[in-house]
Design a protein around this motif. Structure first.
Motif, PDB file in Angstrom:
ATOM      1  N   THR A 177       0.985  -1.165  -0.141  1.00  0.00           N
ATOM      2  CA  THR A 177      -0.199   0.094  -0.068  1.00  0.00           C
ATOM      3  C   THR A 177       0.811   1.351   0.084  1.00  0.00           C
ATOM      4  O   THR A 177       1.796   1.461   0.970  1.00  0.00           O
ATOM      5  N   VAL A 178       0.789   2.048  -0.893  1.00  0.00           N
ATOM      6  CA  VAL A 178       1.706   3.196  -1.090  1.00  0.00           C
ATOM      7  C   VAL A 178       1.025   4.211  -0.214  1.00  0.00           C
ATOM      8  O   VAL A 178      -0.062   4.844  -0.656  1.00  0.00           O
ATOM      9  N   ILE A 179       1.643   4.731   0.757  1.00  0.00           N
ATOM     10  CA  ILE A 179       0.983   5.743   1.643  1.00  0.00           C
ATOM     11  C   ILE A 179       2.396   6.336   2.376  1.00  0.00           C
ATOM     12  O   ILE A 179       3.475   5.861   2.652  1.00  0.00           O
ATOM     13  N   ALA A 180       2.300   7.638   2.552  1.00  0.00           N
ATOM     14  CA  ALA A 180       3.162   8.371   3.299  1.00  0.00           C
ATOM     15  C   ALA A 180       3.584   7.937   4.699  1.00  0.00           C
ATOM     16  O   ALA A 180       2.611   7.183   5.236  1.00  0.00           O
ATOM     17  N   ASN A 181       4.945   8.096   5.077  1.00  0.00           N
ATOM     18  CA  ASN A 181       5.275   7.458   6.256  1.00  0.00           C
ATOM     19  C   ASN A 181       4.337   7.813   7.583  1.00  0.00           C
ATOM     20  O   ASN A 181       4.049   6.834   8.221  1.00  0.00           O
ATOM     21  N   GLY A 182       4.222   9.065   7.812  1.00  0.00           N
ATOM     22  CA  GLY A 182       3.254   9.578   8.992  1.00  0.00           C
ATOM     23  C   GLY A 182       1.907   9.607   8.523  1.00  0.00           C
ATOM     24  O   GLY A 182       1.279  10.058   9.385  1.00  0.00           O
ATOM     25  N   ALA A 183       1.243   9.083   7.419  1.00  0.00           N
ATOM     26  CA  ALA A 183       0.034   9.327   7.032  1.00  0.00           C
ATOM     27  C   ALA A 183      -1.207   8.455   8.056  1.00  0.00           C
ATOM     28  O   ALA A 183      -2.308   8.762   8.026  1.00  0.00           O
ATOM     29  N   LEU A 184      -0.591   7.743   8.755  1.00  0.00           N
ATOM     30  CA  LEU A 184      -1.282   6.845   9.609  1.00  0.00           C
ATOM     31  C   LEU A 184      -1.201   7.179  11.029  1.00  0.00           C
ATOM     32  O   LEU A 184      -2.162   6.834  11.962  1.00  0.00           O
TER      33      LEU A 184
END
Length: 259
Positions: free
Chosen positions: A139-146
């Motif tokens: 899943t391509v998502i920014a490091n801090g997006a969660l």
């Protein structure tokens, strides 16, 4: 060969692999002694050497079992990215859900990056649990997006809270994971380290430290393995971030042919 075919298949499918009792007692004693030394230097406000320069944590980076395992996962010629080590005791805060894949900006998962989590005193349900969400590594998502999820329970998560001393967990760096804070730990300090490696074939963001080149040079001097610690695996992440954040609009426009 460090991993069996079944273990490799499970790792590529789930995004993590648990390896109980990865180290022997003598190895663990050395790693913990280095970490005690680091803690003493920090408390005395004295300079702390690079971890690659320490007598036990340095060789941990090039431990034959670790290098064999990583090569099975991503092939030869891979790069060392960083090593962290810390003692965690009662009251250590957790780490919110995140992923650790290094890419600026996050757009694909073309090459593999892994972290190896080391638990020299094991895990016993105190201080903090390792929590992972299987199959999220692509899943391509920014490091801090969660980060907004905190450490809350997510559907399908796996809690790792019972490991013997000297265990390791091999993790796809892009896998969603967290450290969920737990009470206790007064009688059992957590000795934790993590080492990270990157597949050859692309330029990776450097370690987030102004001295990343000096760290790699120190590793080459103390540990050999010229290819593993070569500068040319990386670009300076601070310069890279500054450049693309100045760009307006979609970055893909920089690589499209002129119409």
């Amino acid at each position: 060969m460090m991993l069996t075919d079944d273990q490799l298949a499970a790792f590529h499918d789930q995004g993590f692999l648990i390896l109980p009792s990865f180290f022997n007692d003598d190895e663990m004693a050395g790693y913990k002694a280095d970490m005690d030394q680091i803690q003493a230097l920090r408390e005395a406000k004295e300079p702390v050497p690079y971890l690659c320069q320490l007598p036990h944590l340095g060789p941990l980076i090039v431990h034959p079992k670790t290098l064999a395992m990583v090569e099975q996962v991503m092939g030869p010629g891979f790069a060392f990215h960083h090593l962290h080590a810390s003692r965690q005791g009662p009251g250590t805060p957790g780490a919110n859900w995140h992923q650790d894949y290094e890419q600026e900006p996050q757009v694909n998962r073309s090459h593999i990056m892994v972290h190896v989590f080391y638990y020299f005193n094991g895990l016993n349900g105190e201080v903090g649990d390792l929590v992972v969400l299987p199959r999220t590594q692509n899943t391509v998502i920014a490091n801090g997006a969660l980060g907004h999820l905190g450490q809350q329970v997510l559907p399908g998560e796996v809690v790792v809270d019972d490991l013997p001393p000297g265990s390791a967990v091999l993790v796809y760096s892009a896998l969603w994971h967290a450290r969920r804070a737990k009470p206790g730990g007064e009688d059992r300090v957590r000795y934790f380290a993590d080492a990270s490696y990157c597949q050859a074939g692309v330029k990776w963001p450097s370690y987030h430290n102004a001295q990343w080149r000096e760290i790699l040079a120190a590793a080459r001097e103390n540990l050999g393995h010229e290819t593993l610690f070569a500068d040319d695996h990386f670009f300076d992440v601070r310069a890279g971030k500054a450049a693309w954040r100045e760009r307006q609009g979609s970055l893909v426009l920089d690589i499209l042919p002129t119409v």
